[in-house]
Scaffold this active site. Sequence first.
Site, PDB file in Angstrom:
ATOM      1  N   SER A   1     -42.311  30.925  27.871  1.00 51.09           N
ATOM      2  CA  SER A   1     -43.782  30.613  28.360  1.00 51.09           C
ATOM      3  C   SER A   1     -43.646  29.947  29.773  1.00 51.09           C
ATOM      4  O   SER A   1     -42.929  29.063  30.106  1.00 51.09           O
ATOM      5  CB  SER A   1     -44.432  29.421  27.344  1.00 51.09           C
ATOM      6  OG  SER A   1     -45.578  28.890  27.720  1.00 51.09           O
TER       7      SER A   1
ATOM      8  N   TYR B   1     -43.352  21.785  21.931  1.00 52.55           N
ATOM      9  CA  TYR B   1     -43.173  23.233  22.002  1.00 52.55           C
ATOM     10  C   TYR B   1     -42.566  23.469  23.527  1.00 52.55           C
ATOM     11  O   TYR B   1     -41.590  24.552  23.223  1.00 52.55           O
ATOM     12  CB  TYR B   1     -44.590  23.524  22.097  1.00 52.55           C
ATOM     13  CG  TYR B   1     -44.862  24.984  22.578  1.00 52.55           C
ATOM     14  CD1 TYR B   1     -45.463  25.229  23.642  1.00 52.55           C
ATOM     15  CD2 TYR B   1     -44.246  26.168  21.848  1.00 52.55           C
ATOM     16  CE1 TYR B   1     -45.394  26.462  24.179  1.00 52.55           C
ATOM     17  CE2 TYR B   1     -44.262  27.278  21.992  1.00 52.55           C
ATOM     18  CZ  TYR B   1     -44.958  27.812  23.547  1.00 52.55           C
ATOM     19  OH  TYR B   1     -45.038  28.822  23.736  1.00 52.55           O
TER      20      TYR B   1
ATOM     21  N   LYS C   1     -38.932  25.867  24.243  1.00 52.00           N
ATOM     22  CA  LYS C   1     -38.868  27.076  25.217  1.00 52.00           C
ATOM     23  C   LYS C   1     -37.705  26.934  26.214  1.00 52.00           C
ATOM     24  O   LYS C   1     -37.043  27.642  26.596  1.00 52.00           O
ATOM     25  CB  LYS C   1     -40.242  27.378  25.828  1.00 52.00           C
ATOM     26  CG  LYS C   1     -41.379  27.764  24.794  1.00 52.00           C
ATOM     27  CD  LYS C   1     -40.575  29.164  24.030  1.00 52.00           C
ATOM     28  CE  LYS C   1     -41.591  29.644  22.890  1.00 52.00           C
ATOM     29  NZ  LYS C   1     -40.980  31.192  22.299  1.00 52.00           N
TER      30      LYS C   1
END
Length: 345
Positions: A124, A149, A153
Amino acid sequence: MKILLTGGAGFIGSHTAVALIENGFDPVIVDDFRNSEPFVIENIEKIVGKKITYYSLNIGNKEGVKNILQRENPVGVIHFAADKAVNESVLNPMKYYQNNVLNLINFLEVIDQMNINSFVFSSSCTVYGVPDKIPVNESALIKPAFSPYGYTKQVGERILTDFFKTKNKSSLTLLRYFNPIGAHPSGLIGELPIGVPSNLVPYITQAGIGKRKKLTVFGKDYDTKDGTCVRDYIHVVDLANAHVAALKKGLKRKDSIKTYNVGTGKGASVLDVIKAFEKVSQQGLNYEFGPRRAGDVPKIYSDNFLIKNELAWHPKFSLEDCLEHAWKWEKNLFNFKYKSEKKQD
Ligand code: WQD
């Protein structure tokens, strides 16, 4: 050729399953359906006109994954399985470290004995944090992540890079998505937000259909053309096709590690998205301006030169196409009652 899609019944995974079949591949979906519904498989089959192989399983179940790999013997893997709600990750970080990091490690330990020639990872643009330069390219400095989050990643990219450096017959491709929106033009598959959507476009379409009273625009005093945040909104079908292009290249390359931004290379503000929705739906959207949302990056959009140049991939859909397909999907959702809409309300 069989391609294993972990989290393949999810938003991006389901559209990628369709794109793989359209390109002659044979997707095998492994999904625990935490962010999906059984009707998604049926609707993928309606779109492609053939049965899909799928297993309902958490990828952290090493024995279960091993049995599937031995039975299906895939040549490639596209790893979508992860939780992806930024705000939820702040409230419940261990859920994110468990699923997005520990389960990735468990999964890699299982595929270590398999001959996977091409591994594509769902990453992302969140890994960039607040970029120093816009548009942002793949060599931009990776800043400290804004959320658990985003950190999962960054860690996922590093784990995979170190793992595949020890492999000389496998390629790794890291795809850094910008903002995936829209739905399949058929209206049969799309985004399935759990409870109140945290993302802009599903919130807009739910407000448009009357499921939500009004949209709150988080801040209008940013240093942008109209004061609202700017993002790079990419149609989910364009994004799915980027996965097919990356997989194919990885099957040919067999021994390298590549990172690509997947975006349109154009920025759109929140007000641009609202205007696009009002145009395609031919109705006004009920919205108001509210305070900024913590953690929002004021402006980010991609430099997509590398993916266009090396994978010969180009985005085909416009912002209005995205909103038109998202709106069609929202109206169809009334036909598919699904359990997750009730959660977290
Ligand atoms: C977009 C813009 C909000 C809701 C996140 C993740 C990213 C990816 C996509 C997983 C922002 C504004 C939003 C609302 C608003 N997720 N907004 N009112 O935060 O750019 O990206 O989701 O892969 O990794 O970081 O997307 O859709 O939440 O927000 O004004 O009710 O819309 O402030 O400017 P975001 P978003």
